[in-house]
Scaffold this active site. Structure first.
Site, PDB file in Angstrom:
ATOM      1  N   PHE A 168     -13.761  -3.871   0.804  1.00 49.67           N
ATOM      2  CA  PHE A 168     -14.662  -3.177  -0.129  1.00 49.67           C
ATOM      3  C   PHE A 168     -16.128  -3.338   0.292  1.00 49.67           C
ATOM      4  O   PHE A 168     -17.021  -3.401  -0.545  1.00 49.67           O
ATOM      5  CB  PHE A 168     -14.486  -3.666  -1.569  1.00 49.67           C
ATOM      6  CG  PHE A 168     -13.109  -3.471  -2.139  1.00 49.67           C
ATOM      7  CD1 PHE A 168     -12.203  -2.591  -1.564  1.00 49.67           C
ATOM      8  CD2 PHE A 168     -12.701  -4.171  -3.267  1.00 49.67           C
ATOM      9  CE1 PHE A 168     -10.934  -2.416  -2.095  1.00 49.67           C
ATOM     10  CE2 PHE A 168     -11.433  -4.007  -3.803  1.00 49.67           C
ATOM     11  CZ  PHE A 168     -10.555  -3.129  -3.223  1.00 49.67           C
ATOM     12  N   TYR A 170       0.857  -1.175   0.000  1.00 48.12           N
ATOM     13  CA  TYR A 170       0.000   0.000   0.000  1.00 48.12           C
ATOM     14  C   TYR A 170       0.900   1.234   0.000  1.00 48.12           C
ATOM     15  O   TYR A 170       1.273   1.758   1.052  1.00 48.12           O
ATOM     16  CB  TYR A 170      -0.891   0.032   1.243  1.00 48.12           C
ATOM     17  CG  TYR A 170      -1.987  -0.999   1.306  1.00 48.12           C
ATOM     18  CD1 TYR A 170      -2.316  -1.792   0.215  1.00 48.12           C
ATOM     19  CD2 TYR A 170      -2.719  -1.173   2.476  1.00 48.12           C
ATOM     20  CE1 TYR A 170      -3.331  -2.731   0.283  1.00 48.12           C
ATOM     21  CE2 TYR A 170      -3.743  -2.109   2.558  1.00 48.12           C
ATOM     22  CZ  TYR A 170      -4.036  -2.888   1.455  1.00 48.12           C
ATOM     23  OH  TYR A 170      -5.044  -3.813   1.542  1.00 48.12           O
ATOM     24  N   GLY A 208     -19.364  -1.118  -3.343  1.00 47.21           N
ATOM     25  CA  GLY A 208     -20.181  -1.383  -4.509  1.00 47.21           C
ATOM     26  C   GLY A 208     -19.305  -1.527  -5.741  1.00 47.21           C
ATOM     27  O   GLY A 208     -18.210  -2.091  -5.683  1.00 47.21           O
TER      28      GLY A 208
END
Length: 301
Positions: free
Chosen positions: A217, A69, A221
């Site tokens: 997540f 990340y 969506g």
């Protein structure tokens, strides 16, 4: 009760092995602004550090991160180290290994089993730790995870890692890992409008075995790694109005209602959104509302 007064313990607790965490945690991925995760420009560094510290002030004691990340300007691990070191005794930092990005940020070939020690040591260096609380092996389409998970089990025996988890897996992978070493958590994509029967089965198995299920997540969506969706079904909007809260808070609350073993790790670089996410742990859905949202999930693809 306002969102500013609601803390992470409102959602209750669960254990990652012998480590007790509040069920609302924090995902650090979005702090980096990495193009690899479609995040665009990162938050100002000081603001990101302030968000991490505010999360801890709000009772968050479960931070999710990874050495991959990062962007040209930000590293999630470095931000966590700068904001939270020296670490509180009850703070659990969970990282993951397997995927690989080179120094330019390009995705490379996922790590071989013999390369995982280097990935673990890089996380240790960046976080300023002498051991990692929990390390997830993030599956990258491998048919079997036995060799990779076995390599991490050896690092656990060596004391570099306290507990192990897996990510992006099917039920057979959970059984494969459990035959090698204890699994304390599973991270899979899961959300109100993302339905995968295999993941639903993993969710059920985790509940039966006392393993934490940690969706990623969960409020995204179709937005995926870009963040929370702005497209909400009428059912979600109606329930949000009934509770006088945002639709995102309802989505997180629905996730937590899937079982006491389900944790949430929503991420944000916005302190107001952070308070909103943490406050989702105090939302109590009625049976009718839960049935409505469960049906919505079953219709999703």
């Amino acid at each position: 009760m306002t969102s500013e007064t609601i803390t992470a313990d409102a959602a209750g607790t669960w254990k990652l092995g012998d480590l007790t965490v509040n069920r609302i945690g924090f995902g650090s991925m979005r702090l980096t602004g990495s193009a690899a995760f479609h995040h665009g420009t990162p938050s100002e560094r000081g603001r990101s550090i302030a968000v991490l510290r505010k999360a801890v002030e709000l009772g968050v004691n479960h931070i999710d991160t990874a050495a991959f990340y990062f962007s040209a300007l930000r590293s999630a691990n470095e931000l966590i180290n700068s904001a939270l070191s020296p670490y509180a005794d009850d703070l659990v930092v969970v990282t993951k290994v397997g995927p690989y990005r080179d120094c330019s940020g390009e995705w490379g070939t996922p790590a071989r089993p013999d390369e995982l020690r280097g990935h673990v040591e890089e996380n240790l260096r960046q976080l300023g730790r002498d051991h990692l609380d929990v390390v997830n092996f993030r599956r990258s389409r491998q048919d079997s995870i036995a060799e990779h998970f076995g390599a991490l089990a050896e690092l656990r025996e060596a004391g570099l890692v306290r507990h192990l988890g897996i990510s992006g897996v099917e039920p057979r992978h959970l059984a494969e890992a459990q035959a090698i070493a204890p699994v304390v958590c599973v991270q899979n994509r899961f959300g109100l409008d993302f339905h995968d029967p295999a993941t639903d089965e993993v969710l059920r198995l985790c509940g039966e075995q006392g393993i934490a299920f940690v969706p990623f997540f969960a409020v995204a969506g179709d937005a995926g790694s870009r963040g929370a969706t702005t497209a909400h079904d009428d059912e979600v909007l109606a329930i949000a109005r009934a509770h006088e809260v945002t639709p995102v808070r309802i989505r997180i609350a629905w996730t937590l209602h899937q079982g006491p073993h389900v944790l949430a790790i929503p991420g944000t670089g916005n302190p107001d959104h952070l308070a909103e996410n943490v406050a989702a742990g105090a939302v109590r859905l009625t049976r009718k509302e839960l049935a409505t949202l469960n049906a919505l999930h079953q219709r999703a693809s």
